[in-house]
Design a protein around this motif. Sequence first.
Motif, PDB file in Angstrom:
ATOM      1  N   LEU A   1      29.584  33.435  37.290  1.00  0.00           N
ATOM      2  CA  LEU A   1      30.449  34.440  36.865  1.00  0.00           C
ATOM      3  C   LEU A   1      31.836  34.139  37.412  1.00  0.00           C
ATOM      4  O   LEU A   1      32.172  33.825  38.782  1.00  0.00           O
ATOM      5  N   ASP A   2      32.559  34.065  36.231  1.00  0.00           N
ATOM      6  CA  ASP A   2      34.276  33.806  36.737  1.00  0.00           C
ATOM      7  C   ASP A   2      34.600  35.083  37.392  1.00  0.00           C
ATOM      8  O   ASP A   2      34.084  36.414  36.767  1.00  0.00           O
ATOM      9  N   ILE A   3      35.626  35.138  38.388  1.00  0.00           N
ATOM     10  CA  ILE A   3      35.983  36.465  38.878  1.00  0.00           C
ATOM     11  C   ILE A   3      36.638  37.145  37.974  1.00  0.00           C
ATOM     12  O   ILE A   3      36.799  38.372  37.899  1.00  0.00           O
ATOM     13  N   HIS A   4      37.691  36.337  37.126  1.00  0.00           N
ATOM     14  CA  HIS A   4      38.470  37.185  36.068  1.00  0.00           C
ATOM     15  C   HIS A   4      38.117  36.616  34.866  1.00  0.00           C
ATOM     16  O   HIS A   4      38.465  35.218  34.434  1.00  0.00           O
ATOM     17  N   ILE A   5      37.397  37.562  33.806  1.00  0.00           N
ATOM     18  CA  ILE A   5      36.940  37.049  32.738  1.00  0.00           C
ATOM     19  C   ILE A   5      37.746  37.893  31.603  1.00  0.00           C
ATOM     20  O   ILE A   5      37.475  38.748  31.127  1.00  0.00           O
ATOM     21  N   GLY A   6      39.128  37.307  31.555  1.00  0.00           N
ATOM     22  CA  GLY A   6      39.738  37.820  30.795  1.00  0.00           C
ATOM     23  C   GLY A   6      40.488  38.993  31.255  1.00  0.00           C
ATOM     24  O   GLY A   6      41.010  39.007  32.244  1.00  0.00           O
TER      25      GLY A   6
ATOM     26  N   GLY B   1      39.714  30.526  40.809  1.00  0.00           N
ATOM     27  CA  GLY B   1      40.773  29.705  40.946  1.00  0.00           C
ATOM     28  C   GLY B   1      41.777  30.069  41.991  1.00  0.00           C
ATOM     29  O   GLY B   1      42.801  29.546  42.453  1.00  0.00           O
ATOM     30  N   SER B   2      41.067  31.297  42.675  1.00  0.00           N
ATOM     31  CA  SER B   2      41.960  31.849  43.920  1.00  0.00           C
ATOM     32  C   SER B   2      41.806  30.901  44.888  1.00  0.00           C
ATOM     33  O   SER B   2      40.609  30.300  45.489  1.00  0.00           O
ATOM     34  N   ALA B   3      42.875  30.850  45.808  1.00  0.00           N
ATOM     35  CA  ALA B   3      42.962  29.911  46.973  1.00  0.00           C
ATOM     36  C   ALA B   3      42.359  30.766  48.124  1.00  0.00           C
ATOM     37  O   ALA B   3      41.567  30.230  48.947  1.00  0.00           O
ATOM     38  N   THR B   4      42.312  32.106  48.009  1.00  0.00           N
ATOM     39  CA  THR B   4      41.555  32.605  49.232  1.00  0.00           C
ATOM     40  C   THR B   4      40.389  33.849  48.474  1.00  0.00           C
ATOM     41  O   THR B   4      40.957  34.553  47.375  1.00  0.00           O
ATOM     42  N   LEU B   5      39.600  33.902  49.129  1.00  0.00           N
ATOM     43  CA  LEU B   5      38.854  35.369  48.642  1.00  0.00           C
ATOM     44  C   LEU B   5      38.517  36.040  49.828  1.00  0.00           C
ATOM     45  O   LEU B   5      38.434  35.645  50.882  1.00  0.00           O
TER      46      LEU B   5
ATOM     47  N   VAL C   1      29.727  30.350  45.833  1.00  0.00           N
ATOM     48  CA  VAL C   1      31.007  30.368  45.367  1.00  0.00           C
ATOM     49  C   VAL C   1      31.690  28.806  45.188  1.00  0.00           C
ATOM     50  O   VAL C   1      31.431  28.089  45.701  1.00  0.00           O
ATOM     51  N   VAL C   2      32.153  28.589  43.619  1.00  0.00           N
ATOM     52  CA  VAL C   2      32.650  27.412  43.343  1.00  0.00           C
ATOM     53  C   VAL C   2      33.824  27.430  42.904  1.00  0.00           C
ATOM     54  O   VAL C   2      34.240  28.179  42.044  1.00  0.00           O
ATOM     55  N   PRO C   3      34.937  26.893  43.788  1.00  0.00           N
ATOM     56  CA  PRO C   3      36.369  27.036  43.324  1.00  0.00           C
ATOM     57  C   PRO C   3      36.680  26.087  42.074  1.00  0.00           C
ATOM     58  O   PRO C   3      36.132  25.076  42.032  1.00  0.00           O
ATOM     59  N   LYS C   4      37.689  26.752  41.319  1.00  0.00           N
ATOM     60  CA  LYS C   4      38.169  25.791  40.207  1.00  0.00           C
ATOM     61  C   LYS C   4      39.436  25.268  40.754  1.00  0.00           C
ATOM     62  O   LYS C   4      40.160  25.696  41.265  1.00  0.00           O
ATOM     63  N   PRO C   5      39.732  24.134  40.299  1.00  0.00           N
ATOM     64  CA  PRO C   5      38.753  23.147  39.386  1.00  0.00           C
ATOM     65  C   PRO C   5      37.512  22.683  40.489  1.00  0.00           C
ATOM     66  O   PRO C   5      37.704  22.455  41.474  1.00  0.00           O
ATOM     67  N   PHE C   6      36.495  22.408  39.744  1.00  0.00           N
ATOM     68  CA  PHE C   6      35.209  21.747  40.680  1.00  0.00           C
ATOM     69  C   PHE C   6      34.804  20.358  40.160  1.00  0.00           C
ATOM     70  O   PHE C   6      35.228  20.125  38.970  1.00  0.00           O
ATOM     71  N   ARG C   7      34.120  19.661  41.115  1.00  0.00           N
ATOM     72  CA  ARG C   7      33.370  18.504  40.573  1.00  0.00           C
ATOM     73  C   ARG C   7      32.167  19.105  39.900  1.00  0.00           C
ATOM     74  O   ARG C   7      31.518  19.905  40.222  1.00  0.00           O
TER      75      ARG C   7
END
Length: 123
Positions: A57-62, A87-91, A102-108
């Motif tokens: 799940l993206d945290i912000h889906i539109g 894509g947020s630096a902090t959660l 949690v997978v930070p964007k951008p990710f490998r």
Amino acid sequence: MPATPVGPTVLIVDDDASLRLLCRVNLELEGYHVLEAPSVAAAEGAVAADTVDLFLLDIHIGADDGLALMRSLRAREHNAPVVLFTGSATLDPITVAEADGVVPKPFRLEQLLDVVRALAPRR
């Protein structure tokens, strides 16, 4: 010729079509059955129509809120693991604790695959 066994079902919920495509193609190459949803409404429809073994799940889906979807799934006792894209630096630590990963964007790509392999149950 016998049918190829289908692996666990992963639902990708993100409004970014290119990200969903990248994830879907690579997860399918790993043997996962992949569903896509560009919105919370589409995700709800997918959950009603199919068994989901892992949510990405993206945290912000539109305009939608992935965290609200995660909490709704949990309230309905949907036990599939939930991995958040952000894509947020902090959660918020509470949010991180609620998710299974949690997978930070951008990710490998390998980073994503490692999390999915660790959390997606094998049938």
